[in-house]
Motif scaffolding. Structure first.
Motif: not given
Length: 156
Positions: A88-91, A5-9, A138-151, A77-82
């Motif tokens: 992070v991708k560059l790393w 799941p994205p949270e565990r990743a 960053t993957r999700t099955n719901d296109p309306l959910v932005d998993v990169q956005a802070p809570l 970088l690890a402190s705020d992934l979104p």
């Protein structure tokens, strides 16, 4: 494990980046390491005596400082992934490129084969693992959910 799941990743990615940050920051003491100790370490691992020139000492110590500073940046970088997602991708991409480049350089300049294998054998899979975890994060099955956005921004 592709069903992670994205949270565990996110948690695993954060841990992996922090582990790498700590390893990189371990280079800081070499900035002030006495020349005799540095030379003894080089002899012990089979690299022979170090050159006792101002240029060598400058390069060895500034490289150690640079590795340490990269460790601090990696921790951030690890402190705020979104927030730092592009970095992070560059790393991850940089670790893969460094794994290939450093291995080739190690072999060209005559470093022991085991040195080249450890350096590249560490950087290549670590970079790939960072990219893989980031993709899962960053993957999700719901296109309306932005998993990169802070809570706080996603309303959760």
């Amino acid at each position: 494990m592709s069903s992670l799941p994205p949270e565990r990743a996110s948690r695993w990615l954060r841990r992996l980046l922090r582990l790498n940050a700590v390893v990189l920051m371990l280079a800081f003491p070499a900035v002030v390491l006495p020349d005799v100790w540095m030379n003894s370490a080089a002899i012990t691992i089979g690299l022979g005596e170090l050159s006792d020139t101002p240029l060598f000492n400058y390069l060895a110590r500034t490289l150690s400082a640079l590795y340490g500073m990269c460790g601090i940046a990696t921790w951030i970088l690890a402190s705020d992934l979104p927030r730092y997602a592009p970095l992070v991708k560059l790393w991850g991409c940089s670790a893969i490129a460094a794994g290939v480049g450093f291995t080739m350089l190690d072999l060209i300049v005559g470093m022991p084969g085991v040195w080249a294998a450890i350096e590249g054998g560490y950087l290549l899979p670590t970079g790939a693992f960072v990219l893989w975890l980031d993709a899962l994060r960053t993957r999700t099955n719901d296109p309306l959910v932005d998993v990169q956005a802070p809570l706080s921004e996603s309303g959760s």
